[in-house]
Design a protein around this motif. Structure first.
Motif: not given
Length: 696
Positions: A514, A518, A551
């Motif tokens: 993830d 990002k 994030c």
């Protein structure tokens, strides 16, 4: 020609009369036939000689005598043959009956012994009837079947009764010392532990309580109920309590005066305990096929044993009620029931609605391990099992229960693995984190148990017993257990650690995927064309870094709430290590930087990324050594950068240690700049990423 022997008048009758006189009716007298035959043969020879020498005038009489002798000889020979046949038949019969004779002999011996015991007990019963000891006890209101009151314990003629009691107890003790065999106990009863006989006065004092016990708890009485063992166990404990004061105050001083080392209260408890032991042994054998009632019996026995040892201070050196549970068939049933019930409880706890939530989730100072209910309930179950077998007098039996616990832990670990595989598609979900917390919680508790004195003692017992209970132990494992370097849970801890490491790795990989997604805009930012720091009013976080930072923040906050503290510390440290390499390799080494780009990178890292991890440690930059040192190299002023480049290049082309030591070594030059992690070759690469050099 002589007449046949049968025609000689009276010969047959004389022969028969002779045999009757010599042999009679006893078959065993047939042994004399041989001697008679020899005697008659001798007489026959004499007759023959007389005949040969006699006158020929008497041939008829000689012939008749010879004929009669021959007939007698033939008849005797027939008798001898019959005797031999009868003797052989008798021997065969005796041989076949020998086993029966021996068996009946043993039975008759037992009957004789029982008869002697009965007569002895009848004699003692008569002596008891004639004793003035029972009358004294009665006047002292013995036994107490309810809580004693002052009026009962202090009768009017108490002093006189006390004197009589002392004389009688002393005499009974002296009598027993002369005949040390058990007097009133007779043959040992099933289920009663073998130990020294009770003191004779105590045996007599227990007789009325024995009668009461057998009246209420045997036969068809309503109080004799298989599903209510607590009735007779509680009754025994109550009698111990009601009568212990009398034993301490009245009997113990007398025993002390006689000089024998006997504790009157312990003797009372021992005698009453034998009643419970006998009853328990009988009931346990009848409940082997009823799990519910058997389990209830075990619970009551454990509670009785606890009460016996604590409230009544029964010595640990003497057997209690637990040894009844160590009978092989009873003990195996107990293990089987414990296993069955434990598995059923595990099934229920894993399928419960709140299995993966913590009951302490709203209490932060209590819920440090964030154990889900199923894991906490499971370890509580193991702790209860430990408490149940902790007091067993046999290390071998204790190790059998420990083997059951290890089996249950391994089964629970397998179940956790199965649920984890189902949740592996969503490793950031709440249930996945709960499984990870469960594995860590079980591992933590087992590690604590490894240092517990009780389990250390069991560890030494396991080494002493070898593979008798725990299975085959290799030389290395046995040595580690004996030296306390290893533990009885070492194998399980290794498997749980592997599960925990695998799950934590999956979690880190999911977060990093993830974050990397990002971070793509940030790695492609315009690092070569950013304005210099002096041209900006105030520096701020790069807009391309915002998704990555958000994030990271969200994942850290979320997992801090879901993971227990030890796991979260491992997580964020692992995340920092992976993030350090990712930014160093995918952002820094992937780009070139002008002065403004290097300053912006330095600002993003030191003022934004590092502080994200500053909530969890004092110096977060120490977990980002590659990024921190790369920022140092990229933001060096031009003069320092040129000098450092020259030193590193010269060291690369020549021997790094020059004669006379005029030039500093590459490592010392890097250390002066605060660079310790990066190698000189890495620093040269970073210096090559600087876009602004004099003359360019």
């Amino acid at each position: 020609m002589a007449a046949p022997a049968a025609e000689v008048p009276g010969v047959r009758e004389r022969v028969l009369r002779l045999l009757e006189e010599e042999l009679g009716g006893d078959v065993r007298s047939l042994k004399k036939v041989g001697a008679m035959l020899d005697q008659l043969a001798a007489e026959n020879r004499v007759v023959e000689e007389q005949v040969l020498s006699a006158s020929s005038s008497v041939p008829l009489r000689v012939a008749a005598a010879l004929s009669a002798a021959e007939a007698s000889r033939a008849e005797l020979q027939g008798l001898l043959q019959k005797e031999a046949a009868l003797s052989a038949r008798l021997q065969r019969h005796l041989h076949g009956a020998r086993a029966w004779t021996e068996s009946l002999g043993g039975t008759f011996g037992q009957l004789d012994a029982i008869e002697r015991h009965m007569k002895y007990l009848q004699c003692l019963g008569r002596v008891e009837e004639l004793s003035d000891f029972g009358e004294v006890l009665t006047q002292l209101h013995w036994p107490f079947t309810s809580p004693p009151t002052p009026s009962l314990t202090a009768p009017a003629n108490g002093q006189e009764l006390g004197t009589q009691l002392e004389v009688l107890v002393s005499q009974l003790v002296a009598l027993q010392s002369s005949y040390p065999a058990p007097l009133l106990e007779g043959c040992s009863r099933p289920g009663v532990a073998h130990s020294s006989p009770l003191s004779l006065p105590i045996q007599i004092m227990l007789l009325p309580l024995n009668k009461r016990f057998r009246y209420h708890f045997s036969g068809n009485r309503q109080t004799n109920s298989l599903n209510k063992p607590e009735w007779y166990l509680t009754q025994v404990l109550m009698w111990m309590g009601y009568n212990s004061g009398f034993m301490d105050e009245k009997i113990q001083p007398i025993l002390d005066h006689t000089g024998i080392d006997i504790n009157a209260k312990v003797e009372l408890c021992r005698g009453l305990l034998s009643l419970a032991q006998e009853k328990l042994a009988s009931d346990a054998a009848r409940l082997l096929y009823d799990d519910a009632l058997f389990c209830h019996l075990v619970d009551e026995v454990l509670q009785f044993e606890k009460e016996l040892r604590t409230t009544h201070a029964y010595p640990s050196s003497l057997p209690g009620a637990l040894h009844v549970l160590l009978d092989e068939s009873v003990f195996q049933k107990w293990l089987s029931v414990e296993r069955k019930m434990a598995v059923e409880k595990v099934d229920a706890m894993l399928s419960a609605e709140g299995a993966w939530s913590s009951q302490y989730k709203d209490v932060s100072d209590v819920d440090e391990l964030k154990a889900p209910d199923c894991a906490e309930t499971f370890m509580t179950l193991l702790l209860v099992i430990t408490d149940r077998y902790r007091s067993l007098p046999s290390p071998q039996a204790q190790l059998s229960f420990l083997a059951l616990q290890r089996e249950l832990v391994d089964d629970f670990r397998i179940r956790l693995t199965q649920v984890m595989k189902e949740e592996s598609r969503n490793p950031l979900g709440g249930r996945y984190c709960a499984i990870l917390n469960a594995a860590n919680y079980i591992s933590t508790v087992l590690s604590d148990w490894s240092d517990n004195v009780f389990f250390l003692q069991l560890q030494q017992a396991a080494v002493a017993l070898g593979d008798e209970v725990m299975g085959p132990l290799g030389a290395t494992e046995a040595g580690r257990l004996a030296s306390l370097e290893g533990s009885l849970f070492e194998g399980l801890l290794g498997l749980l650690e592997r599960l925990r490491g695998d799950m934590l790795g999956r979690l880190l990989d999911a977060v990093m995927r993830d974050v990397q997604e990002k971070a793509q805009p940030y790695s492609r930012d315009r690092w070569l064309s950013l304005p210099a720091q002096g041209d900006q009013a105030a520096m701020s976080l790069s807009s391309s870094a915002c998704p990555m930072m958000l994030c990271l923040r969200d994942h850290l906050l979320q997992l801090q709430q879901r993971l227990c503290l030890p796991l979260f510390q491992m997580f964020w440290q692992g995340l920092a290590e992976k993030l350090d390499l990712f930014i160093y390799q995918e952002v820094i080494l992937y780009n070139h930087f002008n002065e403004g780009g290097a300053a912006q990178l330095h600002f993003d890292m030191t003022r934004n990324l590092f502080p994200l991890f500053g909530h969890y440690c004092k110096r977060p930059e120490n977990f980002f050594k590659h990024v921190k040192e790369a920022c140092i190299i990229l933001t060096l002023n031009v003069g320092s950068a040129l000098l450092l480049r020259d030193v590193l290049r010269e060291a690369e082309e020549h021997d790094p240690v020059t004669p006379g030591g005029q030039q500093p070594s590459p490592q010392s030059a890097l250390n002066e700049q605060g660079v310790y992690q990066l190698a000189p070759s890495d620093v040269l690469i970073l210096l090559g990423l600087r876009a602004s050099w004099p003359g360019q």
